[in-house]
Design an enzyme around this catalytic site. Structure first.
Site, PDB file in Angstrom:
ATOM      1  N   ARG A  25       5.668 -13.054   9.263  1.00 58.36           N
ATOM      2  CA  ARG A  25       6.100 -11.679   9.371  1.00 58.36           C
ATOM      3  C   ARG A  25       7.478 -11.729   9.723  1.00 58.36           C
ATOM      4  NH1 ARG A  25       3.203  -7.397   9.677  1.00 58.36           N
ATOM      5  NH2 ARG A  25       4.818  -6.001  10.426  1.00 58.36           N
ATOM      6  N   LYS A  31       4.710   0.876   9.033  1.00 61.75           N
ATOM      7  CA  LYS A  31       4.861   1.804   8.161  1.00 61.75           C
ATOM      8  C   LYS A  31       4.362   2.941   8.888  1.00 61.75           C
ATOM      9  CE  LYS A  31       3.903   0.019   3.830  1.00 61.75           C
ATOM     10  NZ  LYS A  31       2.418  -0.031   3.728  1.00 61.75           N
ATOM     11  N   GLU A  40       0.952  -1.280  -0.085  1.00 63.14           N
ATOM     12  CA  GLU A  40       0.068  -0.115  -0.240  1.00 63.14           C
ATOM     13  C   GLU A  40       1.008   1.235   0.096  1.00 63.14           C
ATOM     14  OE1 GLU A  40      -2.750   0.192   3.350  1.00 63.14           O
ATOM     15  OE2 GLU A  40      -3.479   2.045   2.533  1.00 63.14           O
TER      16      GLU A  40
HETATM   17  P1  ATP Z   1       2.640  -1.806   7.595  1.00 60.90           P
HETATM   18  O1  ATP Z   1       2.060  -2.353   8.716  1.00 60.90           O
HETATM   19  O2  ATP Z   1       4.237  -1.657   7.825  1.00 60.90           O
HETATM   20  O3  ATP Z   1       2.298  -1.003   6.663  1.00 60.90           O
HETATM   21  P2  ATP Z   1       1.664  -3.575   6.023  1.00 60.90           P
HETATM   22  O4  ATP Z   1       1.615  -5.155   5.840  1.00 60.90           O
HETATM   23  O5  ATP Z   1       0.343  -3.051   6.022  1.00 60.90           O
HETATM   24  O6  ATP Z   1       2.908  -2.957   6.826  1.00 60.90           O
HETATM   25  P3  ATP Z   1       1.671  -3.444   3.136  1.00 60.90           P
HETATM   26  O7  ATP Z   1       2.019  -1.979   2.279  1.00 60.90           O
HETATM   27  O8  ATP Z   1       0.320  -3.756   2.879  1.00 60.90           O
HETATM   28  O9  ATP Z   1       2.290  -3.320   4.414  1.00 60.90           O
HETATM   29  O10 ATP Z   1       2.520  -4.755   2.638  1.00 60.90           O
HETATM   30  C1  ATP Z   1       3.027  -5.332   1.248  1.00 60.90           C
HETATM   31  C2  ATP Z   1       3.292  -6.754   1.481  1.00 60.90           C
HETATM   32  O11 ATP Z   1       4.269  -6.636   2.330  1.00 60.90           O
HETATM   33  C3  ATP Z   1       2.248  -7.554   2.037  1.00 60.90           C
HETATM   34  O12 ATP Z   1       2.000  -8.671   1.471  1.00 60.90           O
HETATM   35  C4  ATP Z   1       2.512  -7.925   3.486  1.00 60.90           C
HETATM   36  O13 ATP Z   1       2.123  -8.969   4.007  1.00 60.90           O
HETATM   37  C5  ATP Z   1       4.138  -7.817   3.482  1.00 60.90           C
HETATM   38  N1  ATP Z   1       4.860  -7.347   4.797  1.00 60.90           N
HETATM   39  C6  ATP Z   1       4.586  -6.334   5.362  1.00 60.90           C
HETATM   40  N2  ATP Z   1       5.313  -6.103   6.620  1.00 60.90           N
HETATM   41  C7  ATP Z   1       6.161  -7.392   6.684  1.00 60.90           C
HETATM   42  C8  ATP Z   1       6.873  -7.886   7.410  1.00 60.90           C
HETATM   43  N3  ATP Z   1       7.303  -7.666   8.618  1.00 60.90           N
HETATM   44  N4  ATP Z   1       7.649  -9.212   7.008  1.00 60.90           N
HETATM   45  C9  ATP Z   1       7.141  -9.712   6.032  1.00 60.90           C
HETATM   46  N5  ATP Z   1       6.398  -9.303   5.050  1.00 60.90           N
HETATM   47  C10 ATP Z   1       5.854  -8.120   5.400  1.00 60.90           C
HETATM   48 MG    MG Z   2      -1.253  -2.021   5.369  1.00 60.98          MG
END
Ligand code: ATP
Ligand code: MG
Length: 557
Positions: free
Chosen positions: A259, A269, A35
């Site tokens: 994760r 993020k 995102e």
């Molecule tokens: P954040 O909470 O940091 O915004 P998110 O999962 O909401 O993380 P996205 O931009 O939606 O962030 O994630 C893109 C991809 O990266 C998704 O498939 C998510 O599962 C993966 N991802 C995010 N954080 C991690 C992590 N700590 N370890 C492994 N994969 C991750």
């Molecule tokens: Mg997210």
């Protein structure tokens, strides 16, 4: 051989291999779906390596898809940074897609669900919904709007799209099961009203699909065979499958993996944004940040991230990885790649009194003992040099305990001569201002005929050729090991000493021509990278990492 290969496959690779063997898929399609609401962090690197790595390994394809369905938090700045980060990590995507490109298709899917009696427009406010939705152990009640006719729903949904209602006035819900033990199956929201401009679609839309309604359908539109996401989405999987089944579209399959959590590190993020907005750091690419942009600027390499991710592996259960594993991967890679140079963080002048005033000699220094092809360089040696204050003691303990410099003690200056300390000056505070020594002409490195043996070898920098620089010494941004385990504000756990700026350092003359992005090892000190803040007049170096892990020692553990 066959067995060995099998053992080294992780559970996702194993599944893909089976799917290909059984003919379920001819080829695989994965995607990385960020995102664009912030900069990518080290956790995303794991997902990127997983998705792009699988496509490489099994000759499939991997898309970059921006999951841009929350316009109020998203921005093109983030889109651009994400693209550049993925490239920096060493990957290129097959398709570049945006969930927002699918808005017309997603709207049509919603209309189809309404027509099939599988979705309805609900007028309950959030608070009213919370009253009736129940808990995982108490079934929910049905919304009074659940039984609206298809015609009414079609009309109301069209009016939602046309901007007739205010934010929150209505939502579109899937009609599933208000007594499901899985709360995500209790008539989840598919569309909500948001009168917000979108960074790509402008004001074309004032209704936006929910994560659950956009994500699986985008996967399906792209014919993603293996949709990989982190474990917290496991509970969303039944809904993911339900929507695809109702719509009878390409059956993408969701699989979850653990994760990445790292000790002393925040991987969210949202929280990283808080650090940027609150000026706790100098921006998303502050070298202390665990963002890809930050670690790049700090001096970490794409190869070190790759090795790190490989070492962590892919598991089905959440855990916390020691940040030392990452740091080790960085040291290992930089050790192979960087040239050794002399950089002295706390210099004190040393005068070789038996060396003629104007005489200079050109010495040869080895650039990288780990890599012969890195060659050698010239170093100018003369009467006045700098050594590190930490290499001198006014009153040192026995020579068996102190190999370095002190009155009457002998050491070798690396690539140069053996010198013997003959005295020193100090100021009124007892701080040494100048060290005096004599050199032995028979001891030039590589041509030593003296037969002398000394245990200490010191780095040095010629005063005449020294280059000044600002050195930014970074340490861990947080002082708490497990930041998942805290009850208070994560910002209370910031390490107040995560940045120390050193302006007194002196570097050897060869660094005068250093360029932004160069990485070097200051011998016996650590790895450093020339920072973007450098100008023609002033070099700025970031300490990427110390040579050894001394965190625990510093903390008195
Ligand atoms: P954040 O909470 O940091 O915004 P998110 O999962 O909401 O993380 P996205 O931009 O939606 O962030 O994630 C893109 C991809 O990266 C998704 O498939 C998510 O599962 C993966 N991802 C995010 N954080 C991690 C992590 N700590 N370890 C492994 N994969 C991750
Ligand atoms: Mg997210």
């Amino acid at each position: 051989m066959e067995n060995e290969k099998r053992e080294s496959l992780n559970f996702i690779e194993q599944m893909i291999e089976n799917d290909l063997k059984s003919g379920k898929h001819q080829a695989i399609q994965t995607r990385f779906p960020p995102e664009p609401n912030g900069y990518l962090h080290i956790g995303h690197a794991k997902s990127i390596h997983l998705n792009f790595g699988l496509a490489e390994k099994f000759n499939g394809k991997c898309n970059l898809r921006f999951d841009d369905t929350n316009p109020e938090k998203e921005d093109v700045e983030y889109v651009d940074s994400i693209k550049s980060n993925v490239k920096w990590l060493g990957f290129d995507w097959d398709g570049e897609f945006y969930a927002s490109d699918y808005f017309p298709q997603l709207y049509a899917f919603a209309v189809q669900l309404i027509k099939d009696g599988k979705a309805y427009v609900d007028d309950l406010s959030k608070e009213e919904w919370n009253e009736i939705k129940g808990t995982p152990t108490v079934p929910g009640k049905e919304s009074p709007f659940r039984s609206r006719s298809v015609e009414e729903n079609l009309q109301l949904f069209a009016e939602m799209k046309d901007g007739k209602y205010q934010n929150g006035e209505k939502v579109l819900r899937a009609k599933i099961d208000m007594s499901s033990p899985n709360m995500h199956m209790r008539d989840p929201v598919l569309y909500r009203i948001k009168h917000v401009e979108h960074h790509r679609t402008g004001n074309d839309w004032c209704i936006y699909p929910s994560y659950d309604f956009a994500h699986g359908q985008s996967d399906s539109i792209e014919h993603v065979t293996h949709s990989l996401c982190t474990l917290e989405f496991e509970v969303h999987r039944p809904l993911y499958e339900w929507i695809i089944e109702q719509l009878e579209i390409f059956p993408s399959k969701q699989t979850e993996f653990a994760r990445l959590n790292l000790s002393y590190t925040i991987v969210s993020k949202r929280k990283l944004l808080e650090l940027v907005e609150g000026n706790y750091v100098a921006g998303w690419d502050d070298p202390r940040m665990p963002t890809i942009s930050g670690i790049k600027r700090r001096g970490f390499t794409p190869e070190s991230i790759k090795n790190f991710v490989k070492k962590v592996g892919v598991a089905r259960r959440d855990g916390i990885t020691d940040v030392a594993v990452l740091e080790h991967a960085v040291r290992e890679d930089l050790n192979k790649k960087t040239n050794r140079v002399f950089g002295i963080l706390d210099p004190v002048k040393l005068v070789i009194t038996n060396w003629p005033e104007d005489k200079e000699e050109t010495l040869t220094a080895v650039n990288n003992p780990e890599d012969e092809s890195a060659g050698t360089r010239d170093m100018m040696f003369g009467r006045e040099i700098y050594v590190d204050r930490a290499d001198f003691m006014k009153d040192p303990p026995s020579p068996r305990k102190w190999f370095r410099l002190g009155p009457d003690r002998e050491v070798r200056l690396k690539y140069a001569y053996i010198i013997k300390c003959t005295g020193f000056d100090e100021d009124e505070n007892g701080e040494v201002t100048t060290i005096y020594a004599e050199y032995d002409p028979e001891t030039r490195s590589g041509q030593d005929t003296s037969g002398k043996k000394v245990k200490g070898t010191l780095g040095w920098v010629s005063v005449k050729h020294a280059v000044n620089a600002e050195i930014r010494l970074y340490d861990r941004l947080f002082k708490t090991e497990n930041l998942n385990d805290i009850d208070d504000d994560f910002k209370n756990h910031l390490n107040p000493d995560s940045l120390e700026v050193n302006t007194k350092a002196v570097l050897e003359g060869s660094l005068a021509s250093a360029k932004i992005g160069d990485t070097v090892q200051f011998e016996r000190v650590g790895y450093f990278r020339v920072d973007e803040d450098s100008t023609d007049d002033k070099l700025v170096f970031n300490r990427t990492i110390t040579l050894r892990d001394n965190w625990e020692k510093q903390q008195g553990k």
